[in-house]
Design an enzyme around this catalytic site. Sequence first.
Site, PDB file in Angstrom:
ATOM      1  N   HIS A  56      11.953 -49.995 106.335  1.00 31.43           N
ATOM      2  CA  HIS A  56      11.890 -49.591 107.748  1.00 31.43           C
ATOM      3  C   HIS A  56      10.940 -48.419 107.895  1.00 31.43           C
ATOM      4  O   HIS A  56      10.494 -47.840 106.911  1.00 31.43           O
ATOM      5  CB  HIS A  56      13.272 -49.289 108.314  1.00 31.43           C
ATOM      6  N   HIS A  58      10.971 -45.268 109.039  1.00 33.08           N
ATOM      7  CA  HIS A  58      11.210 -43.820 109.022  1.00 33.08           C
ATOM      8  C   HIS A  58      10.315 -43.112 107.997  1.00 33.08           C
ATOM      9  O   HIS A  58      10.059 -43.639 106.924  1.00 33.08           O
ATOM     10  CB  HIS A  58      12.691 -43.533 108.725  1.00 33.08           C
ATOM     11  N   ASP A  60      10.740 -40.801 105.881  1.00 33.15           N
ATOM     12  CA  ASP A  60      11.232 -40.603 104.512  1.00 33.15           C
ATOM     13  C   ASP A  60      11.296 -41.923 103.722  1.00 33.15           C
ATOM     14  O   ASP A  60      11.801 -41.946 102.603  1.00 33.15           O
ATOM     15  CB  ASP A  60      12.601 -39.879 104.505  1.00 33.15           C
ATOM     16  N   HIS A  61      10.746 -42.981 104.315  1.00 32.03           N
ATOM     17  CA  HIS A  61      10.604 -44.251 103.590  1.00 32.03           C
ATOM     18  C   HIS A  61       9.151 -44.718 103.543  1.00 32.03           C
ATOM     19  O   HIS A  61       8.836 -45.660 102.818  1.00 32.03           O
ATOM     20  CB  HIS A  61      11.491 -45.330 104.219  1.00 32.03           C
ATOM     21  N   HIS A 114      19.969 -49.466 112.371  1.00 34.90           N
ATOM     22  CA  HIS A 114      19.436 -48.142 112.031  1.00 34.90           C
ATOM     23  C   HIS A 114      18.054 -47.981 112.675  1.00 34.90           C
ATOM     24  O   HIS A 114      17.783 -46.989 113.358  1.00 34.90           O
ATOM     25  CB  HIS A 114      19.374 -48.027 110.518  1.00 34.90           C
ATOM     26  N   ASP A 133      18.371 -48.257 104.588  1.00 34.70           N
ATOM     27  CA  ASP A 133      19.333 -47.382 105.269  1.00 34.70           C
ATOM     28  C   ASP A 133      20.325 -48.185 106.117  1.00 34.70           C
ATOM     29  O   ASP A 133      20.865 -47.679 107.099  1.00 34.70           O
ATOM     30  CB  ASP A 133      18.601 -46.368 106.159  1.00 34.70           C
ATOM     31  N   HIS A 171      19.670 -43.690 100.125  1.00 38.85           N
ATOM     32  CA  HIS A 171      20.084 -42.279 100.031  1.00 38.85           C
ATOM     33  C   HIS A 171      21.319 -42.096  99.158  1.00 38.85           C
ATOM     34  O   HIS A 171      22.144 -43.004  99.030  1.00 38.85           O
ATOM     35  CB  HIS A 171      20.417 -41.718 101.427  1.00 38.85           C
TER      36      HIS A 171
END
Length: 256
Positions: A56, A58, A60-61, A114, A133, A171
């Site tokens: 996805h 985001h 942090d990905h 998400h 996530d 995570h």
Amino acid sequence: MALAIFQFPCLSDNYGVLIHDEATGRTASIDAPDAAAVTAALAEKGWTLTEILTTHHHPDHTDGNLALKAATGCTITGPDYEADKIPGIDRKLREGDVYDFAGHPVHVIWTPGHTLGHIAYHLPEDGIAFAGDTMFALGCGRVFEGTLEQMWQSLTKLAALPDETVVYCGHEYTESNLRFALTIDGANPALVARGEEVKKLRAAGKPTVPTTIAAEKATNPYLRADDPAVRATMKMPDAPAAEVFAAIRTAKDNFK
Ligand SMILES: [Zn+2]
């Protein structure tokens, strides 16, 4: 031949994962939270990156996408549903698509909630899945873009994978998920036992991820929305499971 898998912590609480096929040398990074961390992991294993599989959009990905692509020439594959938000994407996948990774089929499962375009990757012949996530150990992702109903449907799809499937998540949130889970399902002996294991692992600085579908079905409060004990805690004995799930997820959002 079995794929080699290497999971490593990065950023504050993310996990990166590399999968590697020895015969062909192909190596995929599941998401790219941080280019430096992925590069260090590749160096540690002596592997050369050939592709990134994005779950996805985001940051942090995906923050490592462009730097890794520039450094290695890797391809980037990710969800068609939010392709415009994924830096450097080359190949777009949708529900039901099958991506070939060195002869290992990678099935795409659309898991909105998400984010609206989130996808998970399932490698049925290898018995592994990358849930991003959407599903965490003892938890699930916060519902930012989709509806609670969508998230419930997405988790239901993942829960339908074979029990022995090993699930990698984006995570390390397990200890905080555990604290919340005990408030919902604290009389569940499987959860209590797992909680002790989780505390031991974290005290020793070890990961609690990957998990399995069987472990999550037995202990993850979100997947147990239909369980009588969980329903009793939520005071929702007769509501549809999706509504019980929604109430649990909403309670977690407000849990300190
Ligand atoms: Zn995310």
